[in-house]
Design a protein around this motif. Structure first.
Motif, PDB file in Angstrom:
ATOM      1  N   VAL A   1      -1.995 107.582  52.579  1.00 42.92           N
ATOM      2  CA  VAL A   1      -1.998 108.692  51.183  1.00 42.92           C
ATOM      3  C   VAL A   1      -2.223 107.978  50.493  1.00 42.92           C
ATOM      4  N   ILE A   2      -3.724 108.523  49.561  1.00 39.58           N
ATOM      5  CA  ILE A   2      -4.160 107.452  48.153  1.00 39.58           C
ATOM      6  C   ILE A   2      -3.412 108.857  46.751  1.00 39.58           C
ATOM      7  N   LEU A   3      -2.670 107.636  45.818  1.00 44.55           N
ATOM      8  CA  LEU A   3      -2.919 108.194  44.625  1.00 44.55           C
ATOM      9  C   LEU A   3      -3.638 108.104  43.532  1.00 44.55           C
ATOM     10  N   ASP A   4      -3.962 109.059  43.385  1.00 45.23           N
ATOM     11  CA  ASP A   4      -5.020 109.501  42.020  1.00 45.23           C
ATOM     12  C   ASP A   4      -4.171 108.960  40.868  1.00 45.23           C
ATOM     13  N   GLY A   5      -4.315 107.689  39.719  1.00 40.48           N
ATOM     14  CA  GLY A   5      -4.427 107.412  38.418  1.00 40.48           C
ATOM     15  C   GLY A   5      -5.881 107.244  37.666  1.00 40.48           C
ATOM     16  N   LEU A   6      -5.832 107.925  37.926  1.00 38.64           N
ATOM     17  CA  LEU A   6      -7.660 107.266  36.990  1.00 38.64           C
ATOM     18  C   LEU A   6      -7.516 107.776  35.683  1.00 38.64           C
ATOM     19  N   LEU A   7      -7.253 108.864  35.649  1.00 42.57           N
ATOM     20  CA  LEU A   7      -7.481 109.773  34.190  1.00 42.57           C
ATOM     21  C   LEU A   7      -6.513 110.820  34.020  1.00 42.57           C
ATOM     22  N   GLY A   8      -6.248 111.177  33.041  1.00 37.82           N
ATOM     23  CA  GLY A   8      -5.312 111.444  32.378  1.00 37.82           C
ATOM     24  C   GLY A   8      -5.122 112.615  31.579  1.00 37.82           C
ATOM     25  N   THR A   9      -4.245 113.295  30.691  1.00 38.87           N
ATOM     26  CA  THR A   9      -4.748 114.607  29.789  1.00 38.87           C
ATOM     27  C   THR A   9      -5.741 113.617  28.873  1.00 38.87           C
TER      28      THR A   9
ATOM     29  N   ILE B   1     -13.639 108.516  42.229  1.00 40.84           N
ATOM     30  CA  ILE B   1     -13.203 109.763  42.865  1.00 40.84           C
ATOM     31  C   ILE B   1     -14.102 110.327  43.633  1.00 40.84           C
ATOM     32  N   ALA B   2     -15.449 109.749  43.754  1.00 35.88           N
ATOM     33  CA  ALA B   2     -16.158 109.702  45.021  1.00 35.88           C
ATOM     34  C   ALA B   2     -15.825 109.971  46.151  1.00 35.88           C
ATOM     35  N   ALA B   3     -15.301 108.430  46.040  1.00 40.66           N
ATOM     36  CA  ALA B   3     -14.604 107.772  47.087  1.00 40.66           C
ATOM     37  C   ALA B   3     -13.117 108.299  47.708  1.00 40.66           C
ATOM     38  N   MET B   4     -12.630 108.538  46.966  1.00 35.66           N
ATOM     39  CA  MET B   4     -11.643 108.886  47.269  1.00 35.66           C
ATOM     40  C   MET B   4     -11.677 110.483  47.724  1.00 35.66           C
ATOM     41  N   ASN B   5     -12.726 111.074  47.573  1.00 35.49           N
ATOM     42  CA  ASN B   5     -12.498 112.934  48.005  1.00 35.49           C
ATOM     43  C   ASN B   5     -13.500 112.795  49.737  1.00 35.49           C
TER      44      ASN B   5
END
Length: 512
Positions: free
Chosen positions: A122-130, A144-148
């Motif tokens: 599983v990958i946690l996406d903690g790059l960008l917030g509100t 983002i491209a690598a995660m997708n």
């Protein structure tokens, strides 16, 4: 039901926040209530860790982190999972280094995305917030491209990176999350497309924010608990009079089906009586298709044709010619009962604004789709779809009524109240005639004495839930929705999230 098989769970009141409203709530917690920012971050990170452990209980976890608080939340989640015995890697993309005080002495192992993402559980996406806006660039876009491209399940923190959390817009690429764990309350952009399509399953978690003030949110979610709570109980000595009569002006010559569907919606939703007001040419098919309904000849309207009605619906398939306009003018002047204007009646109102003055101060509900809304407000349809909240609010102000703007999600706006957001149902509702059924349900609820805001919001929930219970998927027909309404009305709302974790304030399945 297992934790991987979510049902829509939420308490009665769930606010839906813009990014600015979320930041204001965060600042209020810290500055007015003395909740340390680090405590909120710890709570957020541990809530993410608990959700990951429940949904993806084994295998290596990779946290992809940025420089902001969102990245800090992901670091805390990773640290917590490591303390619980999981193998954890961190891919740090931010320009500033990870805050060492978040680690609590943990020896952080950092890796490159190209090697760490391969084979992750599983990958946690903690790059960008509100606070993020605009298209992600540089290392963020690459991450983002690598995660997708990884093929691994992704859990986004607060929202998928690349999705603007107020508008749902995607100026560039965005993370395609399987689950989004959002903090405190869902954000608008998670419920508006295209953002909704990237959010996956949405889990909102309580992390220690103070009670949100009544004016702290401009919108709220229509939840099962709320819809069932506002629906009036049926007294044991009920009869057709107490359940209310609905008059439905629908179906020009050759369009009898619209009248049948609206009448069926009203009766299945519990109306005591339904009267179909339609041209004489439709009489045989209407009384054959729906013998439970009364028939009134639209061609020879008498002054008291709405007598005894507790609510009226006008518009489904009624036409927009001079004859239909005259019928609508008669309805406008006939009585002061609550009125729903749908479909063709909305188009006539847009072309003849004087009708609004003729309707007067009675309770009024308008049910436009985006095209009809553009005609009502005299603005381009792109402007409606770019900010449906603003369009619904303006129409409610301009026409002094309750407005249901149909879409995904559908919105209910009225002056002085929060905008209701409906996420019930699925894409199978994209079939002609479902709006006719819905207008009948609204009419039935108004005939029970419900206020327009409550009646319209509840109708959206029960019609949407009926579509789900019908089990027809893409083969769903409007009659399937109407026939499943009794089951939706009898259903008990879920009492807890399928995750079985404390502090869950929303568990919403992926969009379908």
């Amino acid at each position: 039901m297992t934790s991987s098989d979510p049902a829509f769970f939420a308490p009665a009141r769930v606010p839906v926040l813009t990014a600015a409203e979320m930041r204001a709530w965060d600042e209020q917690a810290i500055n007015a209530y003395g909740v340390p920012e680090r405590v909120l971050m710890e709570s957020a990170g541990r809530a993410v860790a608990a959700t990951v452990q429940r949904l993806y209980p084994s295998g290596r976890v990779v946290a992809v982190t940025g420089s902001g608080n969102n990245g800090g939340d992901a670091v805390i989640a990773a640290r917590t999972l490591w303390m619980w015995g999981r193998d954890v890697d961190v891919v740090h993309v931010g320009k500033s280094p990870i805050d060492a005080t978040l680690l609590h002495g943990w020896e952080l192992y950092t890796a490159q995305a190209s090697t760490a993402l391969s084979g992750a559980a599983v990958i946690l996406d903690g790059l960008l917030g509100t606070g993020a806006s605009g298209a992600p660039t540089g290392a963020y876009a690459d991450a983002i491209a690598a995660m997708n491209a990884s093929g691994c399940p992704i859990v986004a923190l607060d929202g998928p990176s690349g999705v603007e959390l107020t508008t749902g817009a995607m100026p560039g690429d965005a993370v395609r999350a399987d689950v989004t764990v959002t903090f405190g309350a869902p954000k608008r952009g998670l419920l508006l497309f295209p953002g909704r399509g990237r959010a996956g399953r949405i889990v909102a978690v309580e992390i220690g924010f103070p009670r949100l003030a009544e004016d702290g949110a401009s919108a709220r979610l229509i939840t099962p608990a709320w819809a069932h709570a506002v629906l009036p109980p049926v007294p044991p000595n009920a009869h057709k009079g107490t359940m209310g009569k609905v008059s439905i002006v629908a179906g020009r010559r050759g369009m009898a089906g619209a009248a049948v569907l609206a009448g069926l919606g009203a009766l299945r939703a519990g109306a005591g009586m339904a009267a179909l007001v339609s041209p004489a040419a439709n009489r045989e098919i209407l009384q054959t298709s729906l013998p439970e309904a009364l028939f009134i000849d639209r061609d020879v309207l008498e002054a008291d044709f709405l007598a005894g009605s507790k609510a009226a619906v006008a518009g489904p398939g009624m036409g927009t010619d001079a004859e239909a306009l005259e019928v609508l003018r008669v309805i406008a002047k006939e009585s002061d009962i609550p009125l729903v204007l749908d479909a063709d009646a909305v188009t006539l109102l847009a072309a003849h604004p004087d009708l609004r003055d003729a309707i007067g101060d009675r309770a009024l509900v308008l049910t436009p789709h985006p095209g009809e809304m553009s005609r009502l407000l005299r603005i381009p349809i792109d402007q409606v779809t770019a900010d449906p909240f603003a369009a619904a609010t303006k129409a409610a102000e301009d026409f002094a009524c309750t407005v249901l703007l149909k879409g995904t999600p559908s919105l209910v706006a009225t002056r002085g109240r929060e905008t209701l957001v409906s996420v019930a149902g699925h894409s199978g509702l994209a079939t002609g005639g479902n709006g006719d059924v819905l207008s009948g349900v609204i009419g039935a609820f108004l005939a029970r004495g419900m206020e327009p805001w409550d009646a319209t919001g509840a109708a959206l929930w029960f019609a949407g839930r009926a579509a789900e219970l019908a089990g027809r998927g893409r083969g769903l027909l409007p009659t399937d929705v109407a026939d499943a309404l009794p089951a939706a009305l009898l259903e008990e709302p879920a009492r807890e999230s399928a995750l079985g974790l404390p502090g869950i304030v929303l568990d919403l399945p992926p969009a379908r």
